[in-house]
Write an enzyme that holds these catalytic residues in place. Sequence first.
Site, PDB file in Angstrom:
ATOM      1  N   LYS A 163       0.847  -1.206   0.000  1.00 23.94           N
ATOM      2  CA  LYS A 163       0.000   0.000   0.000  1.00 23.94           C
ATOM      3  C   LYS A 163       0.880   1.254   0.000  1.00 23.94           C
ATOM      4  CE  LYS A 163      -0.245  -0.323   5.022  1.00 23.94           C
ATOM      5  NZ  LYS A 163      -0.967  -0.949   6.129  1.00 23.94           N
ATOM      6  N   TYR A 199      16.902  30.089   7.447  1.00 21.91           N
ATOM      7  CA  TYR A 199      15.680  30.826   7.789  1.00 21.91           C
ATOM      8  C   TYR A 199      15.538  30.971   9.304  1.00 21.91           C
ATOM      9  CZ  TYR A 199      13.500  30.621   3.160  1.00 21.91           C
ATOM     10  OH  TYR A 199      13.183  30.784   1.853  1.00 21.91           O
TER      11      TYR A 199
HETATM   12  C1  LIG Z   1      -0.103  -1.960   6.663  1.00 20.01           C
HETATM   13  C2  LIG Z   1      -0.607  -3.255   7.160  1.00 20.01           C
HETATM   14  C3  LIG Z   1       0.275  -4.315   7.447  1.00 20.01           C
HETATM   15  C4  LIG Z   1       1.786  -4.187   7.368  1.00 20.01           C
HETATM   16  O1  LIG Z   1       2.286  -3.644   8.581  1.00 20.01           O
HETATM   17  P1  LIG Z   1       3.853  -3.445   8.833  1.00 20.01           P
HETATM   18  O2  LIG Z   1       3.910  -2.932  10.214  1.00 20.01           O
HETATM   19  O3  LIG Z   1       4.334  -2.448   7.841  1.00 20.01           O
HETATM   20  O4  LIG Z   1       4.481  -4.778   8.659  1.00 20.01           O
HETATM   21  C5  LIG Z   1      -0.264  -5.532   7.804  1.00 20.01           C
HETATM   22  N1  LIG Z   1      -1.613  -5.687   7.922  1.00 20.01           N
HETATM   23  C6  LIG Z   1      -2.478  -4.686   7.675  1.00 20.01           C
HETATM   24  C7  LIG Z   1      -3.935  -4.931   7.815  1.00 20.01           C
HETATM   25  C8  LIG Z   1      -2.012  -3.439   7.302  1.00 20.01           C
HETATM   26  O5  LIG Z   1      -2.880  -2.457   7.063  1.00 20.01           O
END
Ligand SMILES: *Cc1c(COP(=O)(O)O)cnc(C)c1O
Length: 365
Positions: free
Chosen positions: A35, A255
């Site tokens: 994702k 800045y």
């Molecule tokens: C994003 C996600 C993961 C992965 O989690 P990590 O901590 O990056 O390993 C696993 N399960 C779900 C449902 C997620 O949304």
Amino acid sequence: MTRPARVIIDLPALRHNFNRVRQIAPRSRIIAVVKADAYGHGLLRTARTLAAADAFGVACLEEAAQLREADITNPILLLEGPYSASELPQITAWDLQIVVHDDSQIAMLEHARPPQPFKVWLKIDSGMHRLGFPPAETRRVWQKLMSLSSVAPGIRLMTHLATANEPDNPMTERQLQVFKSAGEGIEAERSSANSAGILLWPESHLDWVRPGLMMYGISPVEGKSSRELGLEPVMSLQSSLIAVKSLRRGDVVGYGASWFCPEDMRIGVVAAGYGDGFPRHSSSGCPILVKDIRTRITGHASMDMLCVDLRNIPDVKVGDPVELWGAQLPIEEVASHAGTIPYELMCGINKRLRCEEHGQSENPL
Ligand SMILES: *Cc1c(COP(=O)(O)O)cnc(C)c1O
């Protein structure tokens, strides 16, 4: 020559980390979580490099569509399921699996007449209180789903762990126990482990693991480096010096004129800033590498540039290489300095940055 700021993605490291998941959870199948543009690493290059994944996990239809349009045929799971009934035809067309975590989604499925039934993961809230049905409703929802002609047999069970990155927190064992009891007597494949679960809680592995962070070579465990966990950082953020100047004691930098030279010294200007996704907040003092030597940022990062202390860097000149995070400087350290987590830094990488791949993916783009 274009602007020197760039992201480098180490594809062999990505593959190495994936194999590490296999090694640690040898009896589980792997849903590689890609994702958010594969946590900023590039969705398609990541998916192609991880062609061996048993499935990919994405957050929405658009991400799944990108994979399918690129002819990626692995099973794909929508981790938050459908957001509305209008997505269902596309879910069928792309042959996507869905998570059902709420009664509103069951209502969508009740009214649906798909040509092929949906492959469903039933999500149970074992204590994180984000998505999922209360454990006591597991059987009711399970039976309801089983009765729908729009749902395929072989419904799976999943849950998500809130504190798996904390080895001493009893919550993980409690969640696993709640998940187990909730599904007592139900014949189904199960999934609970994110990266931290995979690394710290073997009892969470079950039938399917869902690694994200660890595949990108990042340690989810505080106080344990990725190297100690056998992982290799995949992303590095690099640039170079575009100016080197000699300043006098008391001269201000940047800045707000908030940083003063404590003595006569050289300062370098690096072509990278918050406009690339580098955290502006508390950047002053953040570690950074110039010519592989560790130094620190002086003052706040600006949009395209930031300044560094060159006192301990010999023979330094314009064009010398800078690493903001990567193989030599763990992103965990930069994140901790900035009061955030590596996830946020990686996802914040700006699209304007050039991206180079190191090593071949199995099916090069
Ligand atoms: C994003 C996600 C993961 C992965 O989690 P990590 O901590 O990056 O390993 C696993 N399960 C779900 C449902 C997620 O949304």
